[in-house]
Design a protein around this motif. Structure first.
Motif, PDB file in Angstrom:
ATOM      1  N   LYS A 154       0.812  -0.998   0.142  1.00 52.98           N
ATOM      2  CA  LYS A 154       0.065  -0.042   0.046  1.00 52.98           C
ATOM      3  C   LYS A 154       0.742   1.140   0.034  1.00 52.98           C
ATOM      4  CE  LYS A 154      -3.678   2.294   0.390  1.00 52.98           C
ATOM      5  NZ  LYS A 154      -4.672   2.615  -0.788  1.00 52.98           N
ATOM      6  N   GLU A 155       1.885   1.296   0.788  1.00 46.43           N
ATOM      7  CA  GLU A 155       2.648   2.410   0.936  1.00 46.43           C
ATOM      8  C   GLU A 155       3.609   2.505  -0.390  1.00 46.43           C
ATOM      9  OE1 GLU A 155       5.313   1.548   4.247  1.00 46.43           O
ATOM     10  OE2 GLU A 155       3.750   2.443   5.658  1.00 46.43           O
ATOM     11  N   ASP A 156       3.816   1.474  -1.149  1.00 44.47           N
ATOM     12  CA  ASP A 156       4.383   1.621  -2.437  1.00 44.47           C
ATOM     13  C   ASP A 156       3.603   2.205  -3.370  1.00 44.47           C
ATOM     14  OD1 ASP A 156       7.111   0.990  -4.045  1.00 44.47           O
ATOM     15  OD2 ASP A 156       5.513  -0.050  -5.043  1.00 44.47           O
ATOM     16  N   GLN A 157       2.176   1.687  -3.463  1.00 42.16           N
ATOM     17  CA  GLN A 157       1.354   2.434  -4.140  1.00 42.16           C
ATOM     18  C   GLN A 157       1.298   4.040  -4.222  1.00 42.16           C
ATOM     19  OE1 GLN A 157      -1.941  -0.492  -3.277  1.00 42.16           O
ATOM     20  NE2 GLN A 157      -2.322  -0.342  -5.653  1.00 42.16           N
ATOM     21  N   ASP A 158       1.300   4.455  -2.894  1.00 43.76           N
ATOM     22  CA  ASP A 158       1.164   5.753  -2.590  1.00 43.76           C
ATOM     23  C   ASP A 158       2.292   6.496  -2.939  1.00 43.76           C
ATOM     24  OD1 ASP A 158      -1.286   5.300  -1.361  1.00 43.76           O
ATOM     25  OD2 ASP A 158      -0.470   5.211   0.951  1.00 43.76           O
ATOM     26  N   LEU A 159       3.636   5.810  -2.923  1.00 36.90           N
ATOM     27  CA  LEU A 159       4.781   6.306  -3.178  1.00 36.90           C
ATOM     28  C   LEU A 159       4.727   6.572  -4.824  1.00 36.90           C
ATOM     29  CD1 LEU A 159       8.074   7.359  -2.657  1.00 36.90           C
ATOM     30  CD2 LEU A 159       8.257   4.676  -3.075  1.00 36.90           C
ATOM     31  N   ILE A 160       4.513   5.580  -5.594  1.00 39.41           N
ATOM     32  CA  ILE A 160       4.478   5.715  -6.912  1.00 39.41           C
ATOM     33  C   ILE A 160       3.330   6.720  -7.571  1.00 39.41           C
ATOM     34  CG2 ILE A 160       3.378   4.571  -9.144  1.00 39.41           C
ATOM     35  CD1 ILE A 160       4.309   2.081  -7.882  1.00 39.41           C
ATOM     36  N   GLU A 161       2.439   7.057  -6.678  1.00 43.28           N
ATOM     37  CA  GLU A 161       1.299   8.060  -7.138  1.00 43.28           C
ATOM     38  C   GLU A 161       1.935   9.461  -6.858  1.00 43.28           C
ATOM     39  OE1 GLU A 161      -3.145   9.635  -5.977  1.00 43.28           O
ATOM     40  OE2 GLU A 161      -2.267   7.681  -5.050  1.00 43.28           O
ATOM     41  N   ALA A 162       2.523   9.416  -5.648  1.00 40.98           N
ATOM     42  CA  ALA A 162       3.370  10.909  -5.457  1.00 40.98           C
ATOM     43  C   ALA A 162       4.364  11.128  -6.329  1.00 40.98           C
ATOM     44  CB  ALA A 162       3.976  10.571  -4.103  1.00 40.98           C
TER      45      ALA A 162
END
Length: 491
Positions: free
Chosen positions: A253-261
């Motif tokens: 989940k945190e990696d998904q947020d990182l990619i979006e950012a």
């Protein structure tokens, strides 16, 4: 020594000495504790409980299952993990090969089994191989899955062995059937006997998430012999399964947020933004236009040279420095390790891979897949289905009774070689040295060795009859060498 020990030592020196020795011994025991068991500064935020596997699962089962499915739906990583594990563990299906010792009995069983495979699904949608793949996929994603045996009559079966399989998700196990609520020997929808031997599952007739009145009906008892309950036990006494994504969901989940950012940052950096500075009340020296919302905005068209007088324009210059690559790769490596696979299998990134690294990583991966195949799928899905199939065929008179029954062998999907020539030469040396039997060698490629021999004999017999010489004939020397001379048998 504290004040109390000092006071006791004044009036009772012997008692004071005993207390001092006891405190010294306690200090020594404290110093011998494991560092991870101490309650110091480093462990202050470490929470742990001495609960059983079922207590831990009961409170987290539904949330983990729902979040794992959402992660699979909305991320390529989740889809990729499922695809890789299922394709290696099951492929197009685990092959069942009869091994009764009688060619006649083997052929009869094989013909019935091959005919039945296409009609195994109670819904009439999939064959048995596809049902295996979906059962494993459901188990990995949601933690568990169920295959229920349905016994139709001969007419419903359409001339096939009267056995259907119904695939169910773990949601349909009635978790409210718990001994804390019902008072019976139930635990999270599983009925237990002596020594926690499984007796039955309590199943909802419809999926509880269907949002229909049918889904709200009471659950029914299904005997253990009428189903296959697939899950991965991680502790003794565990009776329900948890999603295999549980250890990597937060990282994912945190990696998904990182990619979006990172994408938003890149889009912002790609924007050409300017800010016009002028005195209060000053005139906008550039022509202003209105956007779709009616707000005035100043744009500079390509090739425009404008005189802005005493005004000043400042352009946005966002920082291009980012540690995204290092953090993302580290997250992918951790997720791959938590999902039993290698980094290149998860991401498809082979930029730093070579033959040695690929082979070393795949050896470990294949060991883990073998645990899944022979520890869960074979004994708890395929073999129970074969036994049920054999029993139904005997009752229907499609198979004759045999004293030795109808034993079978299982052939797992083949592992594709990294370097076919090197791997094939290694396998041949293993057979010649006795480390592997010819049957094991041929079965490792996902084929029935008996059928391979029969096919090869029929093919080369037809080639000999047609007087066709082929280089693939193993009876001939390789690459046009001298003819081999067979040794005469000694008397």
């Amino acid at each position: 020594m504290n004040i109390l020990d000092k006071t006791i030592a004044v009036f009772a020196p012997g008692m004071g000495l005993k207390r001092a020795n006891a405190r010294a011994m306690l200090d020594q025991y404290r110093e011998r504790d494991y560092a991870a068991a101490r309650n110091g500064r480093r462990n202050r935020g470490w929470r742990s409980r001495s609960t059983s596997a079922n207590v831990e699962i009961a409170g987290a089962l539904s949330s983990l299952r729902d979040r794992a499915r959402e992660f699979v739906r909305d991320s390529w990583q989740g889809q990729r993990i499922l695809d890789v594990l299922v394709s290696h563990a099951v492929g197009t299906g685990i092959t069942v090969v009869p091994n009764t010792g009688s060619d006649r009995a083997d052929n009869r069983f094989r013909m019935l089994w091959q005919d039945w495979l296409g009609g195994a699904d109670a819904e009439g949608v999939m064959d048995f191989g596809a049902m295996q793949a979906l059962a494993v996929r459901s188990m990995i994603e949601g933690g568990e899955s169920v295959l229920r045996f349905i016994d139709p009559n001969i007419d419903q079966a359409g001339g096939l062995v009267p056995l259907w399989l119904q695939g169910l998700e773990g949601d349909q196990i009635d978790s409210t059937k718990d001994r804390g609520l019902s008072g019976d020997n139930f635990r999270l929808g599983v009925e237990l006997g002596d020594y926690h031997r499984r007796q039955a599952l309590w199943l909802h007739p419809e999926h509880p998430g269907d949002m229909t009145l049918a889904g709200a009906r009471n659950s029914t008892r299904v005997p253990w012999n009428d189903l296959c309950h697939l899950y991965r036990p991680l502790r003794w006494g565990q009776i329900r399964g948890v999603s295999w994504f549980s250890a990597i969901l937060l990282t994912g989940k945190e990696d998904q947020d990182l990619i979006e950012a990172a994408i938003v940052q890149a889009r912002t950096q790609a924007s050409f933004a300017g800010f016009l500075k002028r005195q209060p009340g000053g005139v906008n020296v550039l022509a202003a236009k209105k956007d779709e919302d009616g707000k005035k905005i100043t744009k500079i068209e390509p090739g425009t040279i404008a005189d802005i007088g005493d005004s000043d324009i400042a352009f946005a210059n966002p920082s291009s420095q980012s540690s995204f690559q290092e953090i993302h790769v580290a997250a992918m490596q951790g997720m791959a390790a938590g999902a039993w696979m290698t980094y290149d299998q998860l991401t498809g990134d082979l930029t730093r891979a070579n033959y040695s690294s690929l082979r070393a990583g795949k050896i470990e991966f294949r060991r883990l897949v073998e645990q899944l195949q022979w520890g869960i799928l074979a004994p708890r899905m395929v073999m129970p289905t074969v036994r049920r199939f054999t029993g139904r065929a005997l009752l229907a008179g499609m198979l004759p009774q045999r004293r030795g029954g109808y034993p079978v062998d299982l052939i797992m999907p083949a592992n594709e070689p990294i370097d076919p020539k090197k791997d094939m030469e290694a396998d041949i040396l293993a057979v010649r040295s006795g480390r592997m039997s010819p049957q094991e060698f041929m079965s490792s490629w996902g084929v029935d060795w008996r059928k391979s021999l029969e096919d090869a004999a029929a093919f080369f017999a037809a080639a000999d009859k047609a007087k066709v010489t082929l280089d693939i004939d193993p009876r001939r020397p390789a690459q046009g060498g001298p003819q081999r001379v067979e040794m005469e048998q000694q008397p």
